[in-house]
Design a protein around this motif. Structure first.
Motif, short mmCIF file in Angstrom:
data_model
loop_
_atom_site.label_atom_id
_atom_site.label_comp_id
_atom_site.label_asym_id
_atom_site.label_seq_id
_atom_site.Cartn_x
_atom_site.Cartn_y
_atom_site.Cartn_z
N THR A 473 32.45 23.21 54.08
CA THR A 473 33.22 22.68 55.21
C THR A 473 33.35 21.16 55.14
O THR A 473 34.29 20.59 55.71
CB THR A 473 32.55 23.07 56.55
OG1 THR A 473 31.22 22.52 56.60
CG2 THR A 473 32.47 24.59 56.70
N ILE A 476 36.61 19.73 53.73
CA ILE A 476 37.80 19.71 54.58
C ILE A 476 37.73 18.59 55.61
O ILE A 476 38.67 18.35 56.34
CB ILE A 476 37.97 21.08 55.29
CG1 ILE A 476 37.81 22.23 54.27
CG2 ILE A 476 39.33 21.22 55.94
CD1 ILE A 476 38.79 22.17 53.12
N SER A 477 36.61 17.90 55.66
CA SER A 477 36.48 16.79 56.61
C SER A 477 37.39 15.63 56.20
O SER A 477 37.97 15.63 55.10
CB SER A 477 35.02 16.31 56.65
OG SER A 477 34.65 15.72 55.41
N SER A 483 41.08 17.49 52.95
CA SER A 483 41.40 17.27 54.37
C SER A 483 42.78 17.80 54.75
O SER A 483 43.00 18.19 55.90
CB SER A 483 41.29 15.78 54.71
OG SER A 483 42.19 15.01 53.91
N ASP A 486 43.11 21.33 56.41
CA ASP A 486 42.54 21.58 57.74
C ASP A 486 43.58 22.26 58.63
O ASP A 486 44.73 21.82 58.73
CB ASP A 486 42.09 20.26 58.36
CG ASP A 486 41.41 20.47 59.70
OD1 ASP A 486 40.59 21.40 59.80
OD2 ASP A 486 41.71 19.71 60.64
N LYS A 491 37.80 26.44 61.71
CA LYS A 491 36.96 25.84 60.68
C LYS A 491 37.35 26.42 59.33
O LYS A 491 37.52 27.63 59.20
CB LYS A 491 35.49 26.13 60.94
CG LYS A 491 34.93 25.51 62.21
CD LYS A 491 33.47 25.92 62.37
CE LYS A 491 32.91 25.40 63.69
NZ LYS A 491 31.51 25.84 63.88
N ARG A 552 47.16 25.18 54.21
CA ARG A 552 47.19 24.97 55.67
C ARG A 552 48.36 25.72 56.30
O ARG A 552 48.20 26.41 57.32
CB ARG A 552 47.32 23.47 55.96
CG ARG A 552 47.39 23.14 57.46
CD ARG A 552 47.81 21.70 57.67
NE ARG A 552 49.14 21.44 57.10
CZ ARG A 552 49.45 20.36 56.41
NH1 ARG A 552 48.55 19.44 56.15
NH2 ARG A 552 50.68 20.21 55.94
#
Length: 570
Positions: A473, A476-477, A483, A486, A491, A552
């Motif tokens: 995870t 993906i921050s 990123s 996201d 999540k 996404r």
């Protein structure tokens, strides 16, 4: 003296008793006719009594015919019952050259309806004068066939057939494949499920006149039966949306191709499997070449940094590392023998989870070299990488895992995705296994019945799988390379990848493959998805820039369509 009796002419010697020549001829002719009549009568009696069966068979052969009763091929649908491949009625026009007789005006009309010139049609009919059956045209619509029948041309016949039609066309072409003109599977799932899809052709005996035209049906002795219907696991709504996204990405990045695979983690069902560019299976002229390949199953790729997920899994499973283990990646390079491993940017001291989120080649190399090479390869093998998934799809590739390398540099490159090859489906299956807590279940291209009992195999300790998922995870921050994958409200755990393409002189620095592999949601994982974009332009070729946005968009749409509740309401 004895007196002699007076002489009398005998009856035969009298002039009056002599037969007239005309009478003799008449008697002779009558005798011959009598003998002929007797001979014919004898022959007729002989034929009727001793050769009845033979004559009956010969007569029937000229008036009775055994003809096929066509039936339609089984329909292929998506999981919701939407048709993907159906058989539509068409007609074939055939001719018996020895019986064909058409006026010039009729020949002209027939040629126009068949798409020929009168000269070409005449030549086609006359080139095989001794044959009794020649196709003139197949796959004609019922309307055209009706007009041809109205011409009432002697020696011309109409035969009902079926032709495959694919409503989704390009969107499902590489998966479903196509049939030939006889409606027999030639590629894809049409070939895989040929025995189930093909119909049983019926048989009937009909009476025909001397020109071969139907008079009436006499009896049916083999009923026709349609093929079985097959429901695939894919959701055509997701498949179609994914195809459009891949097409747009190819145009935007001038890429060679793009592929997407999406798996339902809870069942192993494949919800989408699509490649672009594609082809139209309704046009037989397009049913060849590279565009017909199902790249998700037939093409092999080095997975690049997407494999780092399982390098971390292997490290955690060894119990030598934890997510908070410290790895010093300074100064951004790491020499292994004669080779130098580089990071794009110097990252300094990182935790193990930061090594993954930053996609540090130096960090991954140091982690994997601290463990035996057998440890890493065994993890890959347990996850099914480099091995066949055993789908029924024709031409599925197995991939390749090398033997444990003795060279430390080769060991390190395996850890960041070079030196092995996998299919996109294998990679997606490995991520689905991770998301299910380390339990591997088979994938399916067909819709599974409710309450299906799965063959389950634990290949990763549950705590290791959950820890790896949480580490993912971080990718993906905002600080991670993924990123752009996201999805608002959810999540996501995932990993980007960028791989150089092998050229004639080794790895080409100007050709790349962009990848993204992800799992959404995280708390109750539902979808595992892999995107591969082959050779985008050199301005934007990183997985985080090219493949992550596709993830996404497509996965976000799929979650909405499947009514998956959000797990990130913060």
């Amino acid at each position: 003296m004895i007196k002699s009796a007076p002489y009398k002419e005998s009856f035969l010697n009298t002039k009056t008793s002599k037969l007239n020549p005309a009478t003799w001829r008449l008697m002779l002719i009558c005798s011959l006719f009598g003998l002929l009549t007797a001979g014919v009568a004898t022959r007729l009696v002989h034929l009727q009594v001793t050769n009845t069966d033979f004559l009956q068979a010969q007569g029937d052969a000229r008036t009775l015919r055994i003809v096929d009763i066509p039936s339609y091929r089984g329909m292929i649908t998506d999981r919701r019952g939407t048709p993907i491949a159906i058989s539509t009625p068409v007609h074939a026009i055939y001719v018996n050259p020895s019986q064909f007789s058409a006026k010039p005006t009729e020949l002209k009309k027939l040629a126009k309806l068949l798409g020929y010139t009168s000269a070409d049609l005449k030549k086609k009919i006359e080139q095989h004068p001794h044959r009794v059956f020649i196709y003139l045209k197949r796959g004609l619509t019922p309307d055209i066939a009706k007009q041809i029948k109205a011409l009432n041309i002697t020696g011309l016949g109409i035969k009902r057939e079926f032709r495959r039609y694919y409503p989704a066309a390009w969107q499902t072409a590489q998966l479903t494949g196509f049939t030939d003109i006889d409606d027999q599977g030639q590629a894809g799932l049409e070939l895989t499920f040929e025995q189930a899809l093909k119909p049983t052709i019926g048989k009937k005996r009909v009476l025909e006149d001397r020109t071969g035209r139907w008079v009436k049906d006499l009896d049916y002795f083999q009923p026709a039966r349609s093929g079985d219907e097959i429901a695939l696991s894919i959701d055509l709504r997701i498949q179609g949306f994914a195809y459009r996204e891949l097409e747009q990405a190819i145009q935007k990045y001038q890429a060679k191709s793009a592929t997407l695979v999406m798996i339902d983690i809870s069942t192993g069902e494949i919800l989408a499997m699509v490649s672009a560019p594609s082809f139209n299976p309704n046009n037989r002229q397009e049913c060849h070449g590279a565009h017909t390949r199902n790249r998700a199953l037939t093409d092999l790729y080095e997975p690049g940094s997407t494999i780092k997920t399982f390098t971390i899994t292997s490290a955690l499973a060894s119990r030598e590392f934890t997510p908070e283990s410290i790895i010093d990646t300074s100064p951004g390079t790491y020499r292994i023998g004669k080779h130098l491993v580089r990071d794009i940017h110097p990252n300094g001291v990182l935790t193990l989870k930061e090594v993954l989120s930053k996609s540090s080649n130096v960090g991954i190399s140091k982690i994997t070299l601290a463990l035996p090479p057998e440890t890493l390869l065994e993890t890959f093998r347990q996850l099914g990488l480099g091995d066949s998934i055993n789908t029924p799809f024709p031409g599925e590739r197995k991939g390749m895992l090398p033997p444990p390398p003795k060279n430390p540099f080769m060991h390190a490159t395996l850890a960041f995705g070079y030196g092995l090859s996998v299919t996109p489906l294998q990679l997606a299956h490995a991520y689905a296994t991770l998301a299910s807590g380390g339990i591997k279940i088979p994938v399916s291209l067909t819709k599974l019945p409710p309450n299906t009992v799965f063959k389950k195999e634990r290949v990763i300790p549950e705590d290791v799988a959950l820890s790896t998922l949480q580490v993912l995870t971080e990718v993906i921050s905002r600080k991670g390379t993924g990123s752009r994958a996201d999805i608002p409200g959810y999540k996501t755990a995932g990993k980007t990848g960028t791989v150089r393409v092998v050229g004639p002189h080794g790895y080409d620095p100007n050709r790349h493959i962009a990848l993204f592999a992800g799992i959404t949601p995280v708390d109750q994982p539902r979808l595992a998805t892999v995107i591969v974009v082959e050779e985008p332009n050199e301005k934007n070729y990183y997985g985080g820039l090219v493949a992550a946005p596709i993830y996404r968009n497509v996965v976000g749409k799929a979650l909405y369509l499947l009514n998956v509740p959000p797990d990130n309401t913060a």
